[in-house]
Design a protein around this motif. Sequence first.
Motif, PDB file in Angstrom:
ATOM      1  N   ASN A 105       0.538  -1.122  -0.046  1.00 16.90           N
ATOM      2  CA  ASN A 105       0.068  -0.026   0.046  1.00 16.90           C
ATOM      3  C   ASN A 105       0.762   1.248   0.107  1.00 16.90           C
ATOM      4  N   SER A 106       2.145   1.123   0.005  1.00 18.07           N
ATOM      5  CA  SER A 106       3.050   2.166   0.290  1.00 18.07           C
ATOM      6  C   SER A 106       4.596   2.019  -0.416  1.00 18.07           C
ATOM      7  N   GLY A 107       5.200   2.887  -0.272  1.00 22.61           N
ATOM      8  CA  GLY A 107       6.712   2.578  -0.839  1.00 22.61           C
ATOM      9  C   GLY A 107       7.585   1.788   0.468  1.00 22.61           C
ATOM     10  N   THR A 108       7.104   2.053   1.527  1.00 26.25           N
ATOM     11  CA  THR A 108       7.949   1.478   2.612  1.00 26.25           C
ATOM     12  C   THR A 108       7.618   0.106   2.817  1.00 26.25           C
ATOM     13  N   GLU A 109       6.139  -0.193   2.423  1.00 16.52           N
ATOM     14  CA  GLU A 109       5.930  -1.600   2.725  1.00 16.52           C
ATOM     15  C   GLU A 109       6.337  -2.433   1.427  1.00 16.52           C
ATOM     16  N   ALA A 110       6.571  -1.596   0.361  1.00 14.12           N
ATOM     17  CA  ALA A 110       7.241  -2.402  -0.850  1.00 14.12           C
ATOM     18  C   ALA A 110       8.519  -2.895  -0.531  1.00 14.12           C
ATOM     19  N   ASN A 111       9.083  -2.025   0.345  1.00 18.56           N
ATOM     20  CA  ASN A 111      10.579  -2.237   0.681  1.00 18.56           C
ATOM     21  C   ASN A 111      10.721  -3.411   1.815  1.00 18.56           C
ATOM     22  N   GLU A 112       9.648  -3.421   2.495  1.00 19.46           N
ATOM     23  CA  GLU A 112       9.652  -4.770   3.404  1.00 19.46           C
ATOM     24  C   GLU A 112       9.664  -5.912   2.815  1.00 19.46           C
ATOM     25  N   ASP A 138      20.777   7.124   1.557  1.00 21.77           N
ATOM     26  CA  ASP A 138      19.679   6.447   0.949  1.00 21.77           C
ATOM     27  C   ASP A 138      18.329   6.813   1.780  1.00 21.77           C
ATOM     28  N   PHE A 139      17.294   6.684   1.201  1.00 22.44           N
ATOM     29  CA  PHE A 139      15.828   6.694   1.860  1.00 22.44           C
ATOM     30  C   PHE A 139      15.143   5.544   1.357  1.00 22.44           C
ATOM     31  N   HIS A 140      14.825   4.687   2.359  1.00 22.15           N
ATOM     32  CA  HIS A 140      13.934   3.576   1.814  1.00 22.15           C
ATOM     33  C   HIS A 140      12.482   3.611   2.638  1.00 22.15           C
ATOM     34  N   GLY A 141      12.336   4.488   3.593  1.00 23.28           N
ATOM     35  CA  GLY A 141      10.891   4.427   4.276  1.00 23.28           C
ATOM     36  C   GLY A 141      10.935   4.319   5.635  1.00 23.28           C
ATOM     37  N   ARG A 142       9.904   4.253   6.270  1.00 23.53           N
ATOM     38  CA  ARG A 142       9.934   4.653   7.925  1.00 23.53           C
ATOM     39  C   ARG A 142       9.162   3.531   8.605  1.00 23.53           C
ATOM     40  N   ILE A 190      19.650  -0.231  -3.003  1.00 23.19           N
ATOM     41  CA  ILE A 190      20.029   1.082  -3.087  1.00 23.19           C
ATOM     42  C   ILE A 190      18.999   1.873  -4.085  1.00 23.19           C
ATOM     43  N   GLU A 191      18.942   3.094  -3.744  1.00 25.36           N
ATOM     44  CA  GLU A 191      18.308   4.046  -5.054  1.00 25.36           C
ATOM     45  C   GLU A 191      19.133   4.339  -5.975  1.00 25.36           C
ATOM     46  N   PRO A 192      18.920   4.022  -7.125  1.00 23.93           N
ATOM     47  CA  PRO A 192      19.576   4.368  -8.287  1.00 23.93           C
ATOM     48  C   PRO A 192      19.933   5.815  -8.381  1.00 23.93           C
ATOM     49  N   GLY A 195      16.522  10.360  -3.795  1.00 21.93           N
ATOM     50  CA  GLY A 195      15.501  11.339  -3.928  1.00 21.93           C
ATOM     51  C   GLY A 195      15.423  12.221  -2.846  1.00 21.93           C
ATOM     52  N   GLU A 196      15.164  11.592  -1.616  1.00 24.76           N
ATOM     53  CA  GLU A 196      15.028  12.383  -0.358  1.00 24.76           C
ATOM     54  C   GLU A 196      16.288  13.183  -0.141  1.00 24.76           C
ATOM     55  N   SER A 197      17.335  12.746  -0.622  1.00 24.93           N
ATOM     56  CA  SER A 197      18.517  13.515  -0.134  1.00 24.93           C
ATOM     57  C   SER A 197      19.086  14.619  -0.990  1.00 24.93           C
ATOM     58  N   PHE A 223      16.786  -2.597  -6.464  1.00 24.87           N
ATOM     59  CA  PHE A 223      16.680  -0.967  -6.591  1.00 24.87           C
ATOM     60  C   PHE A 223      15.392  -0.555  -5.926  1.00 24.87           C
ATOM     61  N   ASP A 224      15.793   0.563  -5.270  1.00 31.88           N
ATOM     62  CA  ASP A 224      14.185   1.258  -4.957  1.00 31.88           C
ATOM     63  C   ASP A 224      14.100   2.236  -5.864  1.00 31.88           C
ATOM     64  N   GLU A 225      12.881   2.126  -6.711  1.00 35.72           N
ATOM     65  CA  GLU A 225      12.579   2.916  -7.673  1.00 35.72           C
ATOM     66  C   GLU A 225      11.362   3.616  -7.395  1.00 35.72           C
ATOM     67  N   ILE A 226      11.158   3.892  -5.988  1.00 30.57           N
ATOM     68  CA  ILE A 226       9.929   4.250  -5.581  1.00 30.57           C
ATOM     69  C   ILE A 226       9.583   5.965  -5.915  1.00 30.57           C
ATOM     70  N   GLN A 227      10.968   6.447  -6.004  1.00 24.76           N
ATOM     71  CA  GLN A 227      10.609   7.772  -6.385  1.00 24.76           C
ATOM     72  C   GLN A 227      11.125   8.190  -7.989  1.00 24.76           C
ATOM     73  N   ALA A 228      12.090   6.945  -8.595  1.00 21.53           N
ATOM     74  CA  ALA A 228      12.592   7.224  -9.689  1.00 21.53           C
ATOM     75  C   ALA A 228      11.954   6.477 -10.782  1.00 21.53           C
ATOM     76  N   ALA A 252       6.196   2.707  -6.016  1.00 21.17           N
ATOM     77  CA  ALA A 252       5.098   3.135  -5.221  1.00 21.17           C
ATOM     78  C   ALA A 252       4.849   4.515  -5.940  1.00 21.17           C
ATOM     79  N   LYS A 253       4.559   5.516  -5.195  1.00 21.12           N
ATOM     80  CA  LYS A 253       4.228   6.850  -5.394  1.00 21.12           C
ATOM     81  C   LYS A 253       3.359   7.054  -6.865  1.00 21.12           C
ATOM     82  N   ALA A 254       4.255   7.339  -7.898  1.00 16.31           N
ATOM     83  CA  ALA A 254       3.303   7.755  -9.159  1.00 16.31           C
ATOM     84  C   ALA A 254       2.593   6.356  -9.529  1.00 16.31           C
TER      85      ALA A 254
HETATM   86  N1  PLP Z   1      11.720   4.919  -1.135  1.00 14.07           N
HETATM   87  C1  PLP Z   1      11.897   6.044  -1.790  1.00 14.07           C
HETATM   88  C2  PLP Z   1      13.221   6.256  -2.479  1.00 14.07           C
HETATM   89  C3  PLP Z   1      11.209   7.229  -1.368  1.00 14.07           C
HETATM   90  O1  PLP Z   1      11.451   8.311  -1.846  1.00 14.07           O
HETATM   91  C4  PLP Z   1      10.228   6.897  -0.433  1.00 14.07           C
HETATM   92  C5  PLP Z   1       9.483   8.097   0.048  1.00 14.07           C
HETATM   93  O2  PLP Z   1       9.836   9.261  -0.210  1.00 14.07           O
HETATM   94  C6  PLP Z   1      10.053   5.736   0.118  1.00 14.07           C
HETATM   95  C7  PLP Z   1      11.049   4.753  -0.185  1.00 14.07           C
HETATM   96  C8  PLP Z   1       9.110   5.570   1.211  1.00 14.07           C
HETATM   97  O3  PLP Z   1       7.723   5.800   0.626  1.00 14.07           O
HETATM   98  P1  PLP Z   1       6.427   5.841   1.465  1.00 14.07           P
HETATM   99  O4  PLP Z   1       6.530   7.309   2.003  1.00 14.07           O
HETATM  100  O5  PLP Z   1       5.131   5.621   0.390  1.00 14.07           O
HETATM  101  O6  PLP Z   1       6.263   4.787   2.620  1.00 14.07           O
END
Ligand code: PLP
Length: 395
Positions: A105-112, A138-142, A190-192, A195-197, A223-228, A252-254
């Motif tokens: 349902n979200s990016g962080t869960e896709a990474n889980e 890197d940012f992968h979620g919360r 990794i994020e290729p 984004g958040e940084s 590859f975390d392509e949640i933003q890219a 996720a996201k888009a």
């Molecule tokens: N991974 C990346 C690269 C992100 O940019 C984000 C959110 O900014 C996430 C994971 C986490 O996604 P979500 O906020 O949908 O849990």
Amino acid sequence: MTAGLEQTQALEERYLMRTYKRAPVDFVRGEGSLLWDADGNEYLDFLTGISVCSVGHCHPRVVAAIREQSERLIHVSNLFYTEPMARLAQRLSESSLGGRVFFANSGTEANECAIKIARKHAHARGVSAPEIISFESDFHGRTYGALAATPGLAGNEALGPMLPGFRSVPRGDAEALRAAVGERTAAVLIEPIQGESGIHPIPDEALVAAREACDESGALLIFDEIQAGVGRTGSLWAYQQTPVRPDAITAAKALGGGMPIGACITGPAAADVLEPGDHGSTFAGGPVATSAALAVLDIVDDPGLLRGVRERGETLRAGLAALDGVAEVRGRGLMIGVRLEPGLDAAAVGAHLLRRGLVVNVPAESTLRLLPPLVVEDDQIERAIGLIAESLLEA
Ligand code: PLP
């Protein structure tokens, strides 16, 4: 300030947890690249809900898909088959790595999901204490797994103890990555393009090093392509503009055009790792979100649109690089970070732009982040460059 904004702020102040510092705007409507606040002021949106409304706000095809599906069936759970979920999985797999998909349902869960796959894959190789390696910043979620893979946040001891089995190496450092990957490594996650940084593309050399090190050790490259992903960089998936093919990507996201949806998309090596009981989610892959995502992919997975993203990205980056006060422009396609000259206050520039009707954000101290809609028009790009030029002088 509008009465609407004041009332909303008063409710928020009383009832919402204080996890966000919000800008003082109460948005009530969106269409394409434009937003309107409760006072009727118009804004050009170069942030798109942090790369969520990439096809523009309330795209008619996304609205129609949501409306049609929600009039027929909204939810039945993952205990039954639903066609939009299966069709979306096919589409995601066939457009990328060819394996299987897990919906979240979200990016962080896709990474889980990706983290579980990596650990289980490692256990099957006899690794008893698997480790996941990421880049610093890197940012992968919360949620706790993704948080542990997010070095900048994992140090928050007040939220500890953190999940063990995670480490990081300096961003883009091919040698450090090679040295870190070993027998215990379950995955390099990794994020290729970070984004958040503040939008930092990882050099191809480091991505190739990651691929080679994973191949030698048996670890997975994720590859975390949640933003890219989903067209943001001018190809449907960001990895497609690099020399490497990961074993899994997360999106996720888009993907949902504003509906909450995430996906972990695998290639063959990671496709069959999870079995019944290993993972699940009540809401994930529901018919409304997956119908919206199918409509998004109908729009984005189009060579003409993706060419436009690359071309407009070049125009926007060149226009920004020519401005007084800009030290560096980073990014790919329409995923752009602008580092300002020392002495300029990015937060003040961002706030000034918002008052002038341009929405961007400030992910790092000296950096503006621009994530305009993939359907942004040439004159809107010109207008944004003009507004940023003025704000750099006046803020
Ligand atoms: N991974 C990346 C690269 C992100 O940019 C984000 C959110 O900014 C996430 C994971 C986490 O996604 P979500 O906020 O949908 O849990």
